[in-house]
Structures are given as structure tokens and as C-alpha cells.
Design a protein around this motif. Structure first.
Motif, PDB file in Angstrom:
ATOM      1  N   GLU A   4      52.136  36.312  39.629  1.00 52.44           N
ATOM      2  CA  GLU A   4      50.714  36.648  39.670  1.00 52.44           C
ATOM      3  C   GLU A   4      50.205  36.502  41.102  1.00 52.44           C
ATOM      4  O   GLU A   4      50.504  35.517  41.785  1.00 52.44           O
ATOM      5  N   MET A   5      49.416  37.498  41.537  1.00 51.70           N
ATOM      6  CA  MET A   5      48.836  37.452  42.876  1.00 51.70           C
ATOM      7  C   MET A   5      47.321  37.552  42.792  1.00 51.70           C
ATOM      8  O   MET A   5      46.773  38.283  41.951  1.00 51.70           O
ATOM      9  N   ARG A   6      46.654  36.828  43.672  1.00 48.37           N
ATOM     10  CA  ARG A   6      45.199  36.904  43.833  1.00 48.37           C
ATOM     11  C   ARG A   6      44.891  36.714  45.309  1.00 48.37           C
ATOM     12  O   ARG A   6      45.384  35.791  45.949  1.00 48.37           O
ATOM     13  N   GLU A   7      44.084  37.593  45.858  1.00 46.72           N
ATOM     14  CA  GLU A   7      43.597  37.484  47.234  1.00 46.72           C
ATOM     15  C   GLU A   7      44.738  37.233  48.222  1.00 46.72           C
ATOM     16  O   GLU A   7      44.649  36.392  49.136  1.00 46.72           O
TER      17      GLU A   7
ATOM     18  N   HIS B  87      49.207  46.391  37.648  1.00 48.15           N
ATOM     19  CA  HIS B  87      48.021  45.593  37.351  1.00 48.15           C
ATOM     20  C   HIS B  87      47.846  45.378  35.849  1.00 48.15           C
ATOM     21  O   HIS B  87      46.989  44.596  35.430  1.00 48.15           O
TER      22      HIS B  87
ATOM     23  N   GLY C 203      48.493  41.670  39.330  1.00 49.35           N
ATOM     24  CA  GLY C 203      47.211  41.187  39.826  1.00 49.35           C
ATOM     25  C   GLY C 203      46.237  42.340  39.974  1.00 49.35           C
ATOM     26  O   GLY C 203      46.614  43.514  39.855  1.00 49.35           O
TER      27      GLY C 203
ATOM     28  N   SER D 250      43.406  45.038  41.591  1.00 49.40           N
ATOM     29  CA  SER D 250      43.386  45.898  42.766  1.00 49.40           C
ATOM     30  C   SER D 250      42.905  45.114  43.983  1.00 49.40           C
ATOM     31  O   SER D 250      41.954  44.326  43.896  1.00 49.40           O
TER      32      SER D 250
ATOM     33  N   CYS E  55      44.699  42.825  45.620  1.00 51.67           N
ATOM     34  CA  CYS E  55      45.221  41.454  45.719  1.00 51.67           C
ATOM     35  C   CYS E  55      46.410  41.343  46.668  1.00 51.67           C
ATOM     36  O   CYS E  55      46.900  40.244  46.914  1.00 51.67           O
TER      37      CYS E  55
ATOM     38  N   THR F   2      49.742  33.050  42.846  1.00 44.07           N
ATOM     39  CA  THR F   2      49.035  32.009  42.101  1.00 44.07           C
ATOM     40  C   THR F   2      49.885  31.392  41.012  1.00 44.07           C
ATOM     41  O   THR F   2      49.558  30.331  40.494  1.00 44.07           O
TER      42      THR F   2
ATOM     43  N   LYS G 103      49.360  43.412  46.372  1.00 43.36           N
ATOM     44  CA  LYS G 103      50.623  43.854  45.777  1.00 43.36           C
ATOM     45  C   LYS G 103      51.264  44.989  46.571  1.00 43.36           C
ATOM     46  O   LYS G 103      52.440  44.934  46.924  1.00 43.36           O
TER      47      LYS G 103
END
Length: 227
Positions: free
Chosen positions: A218-221, A204, A39, A41, A43, A225, A45
Motif C-alpha cells: 500500500e502506498m500513500r503520498e 488503484h 493506492g 491516484s 500516491c 504504508t 505508484k
């Protein structure tokens, strides 16, 4: 690869004041497996990685390593488990003290854990350097006398000195040139095959993740996700 989870994370939450950096993240990782957290920067991780290692205690959730719940353990009990889960960070020069020779940096975990013996310790350090593709003579150098790739290999040797079961790799190749990056990734793949290590791989770069990882989250915020 074992089907039993080496690492099991459930509903992990990490907050920095009013900001929730990690929001209900869950995943599991088997011995011998590479799981990537991918993901952009910011997010969450790296905050997830720190919470897994208990270098930053999570605000909620569960982290089980080798069947033991880490979040409720006092620091003195965590100390006995830390050798088995080792970090490898993005900046290879920041991992090693500029004042120490490479051989002393690699020997330090053995000394701290009471496993250093003058009779065989130097040979063990030389063997670790050889295992990561460095001439044992590099043990006489300091970090600034090594290239970025060589320094990252030395950092990996230092992590291996503790005989870990899990490596948390936080952007371990993002600061390296592409040709050097490939060599370090190949090294990590070979070590995993030989030692059965589990890797939590923070990255990333989707191209690197697709090449290296067995599974990708997958990561977001701060949230997962996609599994």
C-alpha cells in the motif's frame, strides 16, 4: 517460483522539482510472482514504475534487476537490458501507433533488437497474436479497428516479443469493461504460469489487487504504508 529476487528496489526517491513523488520506497519481487502497488491516484505508484524501468531516473536509491544495479548504468548499457523488462500501460490505444498495422507494431521490437528475420518473423508475430488470444488475421488491422480489450492484448503481445522476464503493468485493465477486464487478467495469469514472468502490478482497485496479486504494498503520498 524462485526465491531469488528478480527485482530489488531500495530507498527509491523520485522528485519533480520541489515535490517528492516517491519517498524511500523499498520492495523486492521474485520471478513468477505478482507484486501489486496499490493506492489512490497521485500516491507515487506510476512514478515508482517509471523509475524501475529507468524511464525516469530516480533521484536516490537503488534498483537491481537480475542482480545488476540499473541506476548507475549508462544508457547504452541499459539499452541491452530493456528488452527484459517491458511496460504495459493503461491506455491500450496510446501504446500502439495509429499509423501502423498491429503486425508491424509487434514486429517493431524484433527489428530494433536485430532479431527480425523475414523467413520466420511473420510466423513469430502470428504466434504472439495467438498466444494472447487474438486471431492472427487481426495483425492486418490498425489499433482503431480493435476494441479496447483486443488492443490491450495486442500491446501485451508487443511486450512479449522482447522475451521479457519482468512486466511492469501500470493500470493495465482500469480502462476496460469488467467482463473484458477479467479476460485480460486471466490471460496475464496464464502467461505468468507458462513463462515464469515477474509482474509489478500498479493498480488503484483493491478488489482487482486481492484477486490478482500474490503480495500487495500500500502506498500513500509517495511512501509505503504497509508491506
Amino acid at each position: 517460483m524462485s526465491d531469488d529476487p528478480l527485482l530489488d528496489v531500495r530507498d527509491l526517491v523520485v522528485r519533480y522539482g520541489p515535490v517528492t513523488a516517491v519517498d524511500g520506497v523499498s520492495f523486492s519481487l521474485a520471478a513468477g510472482e505478482t507484486l501489486a502497488l496499490n493506492g489512490p491516484s497521485g500516491c507515487g505508484k506510476s512514478s515508482t514504475a517509471l523509475a524501475v524501468l529507468q524511464l525516469r531516473r530516480p533521484d536516490a536509491g537503488r534498483v537491481r534487476f537480475e542482480g545488476r544495479e540499473l541506476t548507475s548504468l549508462p544508457e547504452r548499457e541499459l539499452r541491452s537490458l530493456r528488452p527484459r523488462m517491458q511496460p504495459v500501460f493503461q491506455d491500450p490505444y496510446g501504446t500502439l501507433s495509429p499509423r501502423h498495422r498491429i503486425r508491424d507494431a509487434i514486429a517493431e521490437p524484433l527489428r530494433v533488437q536485430g532479431r527480425w528475420h523475414p523467413t520466420d518473423g511473420p510466423d513469430r508475430v502470428a504466434g504472439l497474436l495467438d498466444r494472447v488470444g487474438l486471431d492472427p488475421a487481426y495483425g492486418d488491422r490498425r489499433p482503431h479497428e480493435l476494441s479496447g480489450g483486443q488492443c490491450q492484448r495486442a500491446g501485451i503481445a508487443r511486450a512479449l516479443a522482447s522475451d521479457p522476464r519482468l512486466l511492469v503493468l501500470d493500470e493495465p485493465v482500469s480502462s476496460l469493461d469488467p467482463s473484458v477486464r477479467a479476460g485480460v487478467l486471466n490471460l496475464l495469469a496464464g502467461l505468468q504460469d507458462d513463462l515464469g514472468l515477474g509482474y509489478l502490478f500498479i493498480c488503484h482497485d483493491r478488489a482487482v489487487v486481492r484477486h490478482f496479486a500474490d503480495r500487495v504494498i500500500e502506498m500513500r503520498e509517495g511512501r509505503v504504508t504497509s508491506p
